[in-house]
Design a protein around this motif. Structure first.
Motif, PDB file in Angstrom:
ATOM      1  N   ASP A   2      -4.780 -16.754  15.001  1.00 54.09           N
ATOM      2  CA  ASP A   2      -3.750 -16.726  16.049  1.00 54.09           C
ATOM      3  C   ASP A   2      -2.757 -15.575  15.878  1.00 54.09           C
ATOM      4  N   ALA A   3      -3.061 -14.648  14.959  1.00 52.03           N
ATOM      5  CA  ALA A   3      -2.131 -13.519  14.771  1.00 52.03           C
ATOM      6  C   ALA A   3      -2.362 -12.462  15.848  1.00 52.03           C
ATOM      7  N   GLN A   4      -1.259 -12.007  16.452  1.00 52.57           N
ATOM      8  CA  GLN A   4      -1.385 -10.920  17.442  1.00 52.57           C
ATOM      9  C   GLN A   4      -1.478  -9.564  16.743  1.00 52.57           C
ATOM     10  N   VAL A   5      -0.777  -9.485  15.618  1.00 53.26           N
ATOM     11  CA  VAL A   5      -0.785  -8.235  14.851  1.00 53.26           C
ATOM     12  C   VAL A   5      -1.080  -8.571  13.388  1.00 53.26           C
ATOM     13  N   VAL A   6      -2.005  -7.811  12.792  1.00 49.29           N
ATOM     14  CA  VAL A   6      -2.324  -8.004  11.370  1.00 49.29           C
ATOM     15  C   VAL A   6      -2.051  -6.691  10.634  1.00 49.29           C
ATOM     16  N   PHE A   7      -1.171  -6.748   9.654  1.00 45.08           N
ATOM     17  CA  PHE A   7      -0.877  -5.562   8.835  1.00 45.08           C
ATOM     18  C   PHE A   7      -1.736  -5.583   7.580  1.00 45.08           C
ATOM     19  N   ILE A   8      -2.346  -4.458   7.279  1.00 49.64           N
ATOM     20  CA  ILE A   8      -3.060  -4.326   6.005  1.00 49.64           C
ATOM     21  C   ILE A   8      -2.165  -3.529   5.062  1.00 49.64           C
ATOM     22  N   ALA A   9      -1.685  -4.220   4.008  1.00 53.72           N
ATOM     23  CA  ALA A   9      -0.733  -3.578   3.074  1.00 53.72           C
ATOM     24  C   ALA A   9      -1.224  -3.754   1.644  1.00 53.72           C
ATOM     25  N   VAL A  10      -2.509  -3.561   1.432  1.00 51.26           N
ATOM     26  CA  VAL A  10      -3.079  -3.705   0.090  1.00 51.26           C
ATOM     27  C   VAL A  10      -2.980  -2.361  -0.645  1.00 51.26           C
ATOM     28  N   GLY A  11      -3.276  -2.377  -1.924  1.00 57.15           N
ATOM     29  CA  GLY A  11      -3.148  -1.157  -2.718  1.00 57.15           C
ATOM     30  C   GLY A  11      -4.210  -0.112  -2.367  1.00 57.15           C
ATOM     31  N   THR A  12      -3.847   1.153  -2.573  1.00 54.43           N
ATOM     32  CA  THR A  12      -4.802   2.264  -2.400  1.00 54.43           C
ATOM     33  C   THR A  12      -4.701   3.167  -3.619  1.00 54.43           C
ATOM     34  N   PRO A  13      -5.112   2.653  -4.786  1.00 56.08           N
ATOM     35  CA  PRO A  13      -4.954   3.433  -6.026  1.00 56.08           C
ATOM     36  C   PRO A  13      -5.857   4.658  -6.035  1.00 56.08           C
ATOM     37  N   PRO A  14      -5.556   5.628  -6.901  1.00 55.50           N
ATOM     38  CA  PRO A  14      -6.425   6.807  -6.933  1.00 55.50           C
ATOM     39  C   PRO A  14      -7.773   6.475  -7.569  1.00 55.50           C
ATOM     40  N   GLY A  15      -8.842   6.966  -6.962  1.00 59.81           N
ATOM     41  CA  GLY A  15     -10.153   6.852  -7.582  1.00 59.81           C
ATOM     42  C   GLY A  15     -10.281   7.917  -8.657  1.00 59.81           C
ATOM     43  N   GLU A  16     -11.442   7.981  -9.309  1.00 58.52           N
ATOM     44  CA  GLU A  16     -11.579   8.917 -10.428  1.00 58.52           C
ATOM     45  C   GLU A  16     -11.390  10.375 -10.027  1.00 58.52           C
TER      46      GLU A  16
END
Ligand code: NAD
Length: 433
Positions: free
Chosen positions: A76-90
């Protein structure tokens, strides 16, 4: 509006709480069960001034909820925020596995048109990847919006409730209007909502952090020259900061930048540039200067003791990467302390908020943790100031002297006056003077 925020870290928790504060019904979701269980009991996973009070009020008023189940809140969400981590890859590029996994899970639980917002800091092209991940897992209509976050840890609530600007990258009017409605309460005083295409919004966040990191490395290099030519970086800072084209913020020399954002975002821009066949020479230098700068204080310490630190005890004030946060990711304190320990020294540290974080994730029991700043000084050969928390600014220096074994102060943030300390009989080392 009904909103879901995926990821309850520094950004997700602050965003979720502030959207609840502005009257929305918000559910914050995280895969970390311990975090969510504690949040349900009102225990915050992070230290952020003002957050606890705001969070508790909105939970009590029934506008803010926590869950580990996507099924509880996405439908039932009208807006979904994605706020997960984006750490550096190798290779330095942003690791998007958490963003994509979250997008797929959101898609599986959608029941109607949804605006999916990339709040995490992500490279150009991520919205397209999110779009593909969502499309593969739902029949529902949706839009993907880029809405980078500019909050500063330590001042996050204020930054979120009163942003300098809100950047929105969207491809449809429908999504743009939804975002305008959501952000209207935060921009009543006239600060702009800046609409743009998605790639520009994605790049804006990186460009902002890269510019700020550049200022820091630039001033650190000025400081290093100051020490060689007998100038004082604080005077130079004031002299240039009064020029309105330059501005006075972010011109402090010190031990280099740390934290979860600048180091990884600078790396990610360098990588993005490389991927597109361009060498971002300035940012490579910014990174190299920062690495050297994090060692600078340790080198001063070594020089002072003529290379022999064995058996010496150092009081370290400040562990977090900056004041008013418990975040120690990429903190200069870790570099300084590890060098000291490797050289055979002992460290007794105090930080108002980051000691638990330090013990659990970074330095464990390799150092001693004091109960207060003064206790850390007992029998120390020298004091090393690493993070400029307010409570370190005006200690009783007579007491400092009585407690310490030696009389040397290494000031990694230039918060003390050389003249005052030398008059009191201390040997003072600062950055850039
Ligand atoms: P964080 O590491 O504090 O929190 C991330 C959270 O996401 C964790 O609690 C983790 O358990 C959760 N998570 C991971 N995968 C998940 C999934 N599939 N479903 C649900 N939850 C999941 O991160 P942060 O510091 O809040 O940063 C988040 C993003 O925002 C990053 O891209 C960062 O660069 C950006 N950002 C951070 C700041 C800052 O000051 N910290 C400021 C602006 C932007």
């Amino acid at each position: 509006m009904r909103i879901a925020v995926v990821g309850t870290g520094y950004v997700g928790l602050v965003a979720g709480t502030c959207f609840a504060e502005s009257g929305n019904t918000v559910t914050c979701i995280d895969i970390d069960e311990r975090k969510i269980a504690r949040l349900k009991e009102g225990i915050l996973p992070i230290y952020e001034p003002g957050l606890e009070e705001l969070l508790k009020r909105n939970v009590a008023d029934g506008r803010l909820h926590f869950t580990t189940q996507y099924a509880d809140c996405i439908g039932d969400a009208q807006v979904v925020f994605i706020a997960v981590g984006t750490p550096p890859g190798e290779d330095g590029s942003a690791d998007l596995q958490y963003v994509v996994a979250a997008a797929e899970e959101v898609a599986r639980n959608m029941q109607a048109y949804t605006v999916i917002v990339d709040k995490s800091t992500v490279p150009v092209g991520t919205a397209e990847k999110v779009r593909a991940a969502v499309a593969a897992n739902t029949e529902c209509e949706f839009d993907v919006v880029s809405n980078p976050e500019f909050l500063k840890e330590g001042a996050a609530i204020d930054d979120f409730l009163k942003p300098d600007r809100v950047v929105i990258g969207s491809a449809t009017k429908r999504a743009a209007e939804t975002m305008d409605e959501l952000y209207a309460p935060f921009v009543r005083t006239g600060n702009p909502i800046i609409h743009m295409d998605v790639p520009s919004a994605e790049l804006t966040k990186y460009a902002a952090n890269a510019m700020l990191a550049t200022r820091i490395s630039f001033m650190n290099e000025i400081a290093n020259i100051c020490m060689k030519v007998g100038a004082n970086v604080d005077h130079v800072r004031k002299g240039i900061g009064s020029d309105s084209r330059i501005g006075s913020k972010f011109l402090f020399a010190g031990l280099g930048y740390g934290g979860s954002c600048f180091p990884k975002d600078v790396k990610a821009v360098v990588r993005t540039a490389e991927d597109s066949g361009y060498e971002f020479r300035i940012l490579k230098a910014v990174e190299a200067v920062n690495e050297t700068q994090k060692r600078l204080l340790f080198d001063m310490v070594t020089d002072h003791y003529e290379g022999d630190l064995s058996g010496k005890t150092f009081a370290v004030w400040g562990l977090s990467f900056k004041p008013n946060t418990d975040d120690m990711r990429e903190a200069p304190a870790i570099v300084v302390i590890k060098h000291l320990l490797d050289a055979g020294a002992k460290v007794v540290a105090f930080d108002p908020e980051a000691m638990e974080e330090c013990k659990e994730w970074h330095l464990a029991d390799s150092i001693t943790y004091a109960n207060n700043p003064m206790e850390a000084l007992d029998d120390a050969d020298a004091l090393i100031l690493v993070t400029e928390w307010n409570e370190f600014r005006r200690p009783d220096f007579d007491d400092v002297k009585k407690r310490m074994n030696g009389t040397v102060i290494f000031d990694g943030r230039n918060i003390y006056s050389r003249k005052t300390l030398e008059n009191l009989g201390f040997t003072y080392y600062g950055i850039g003077s």
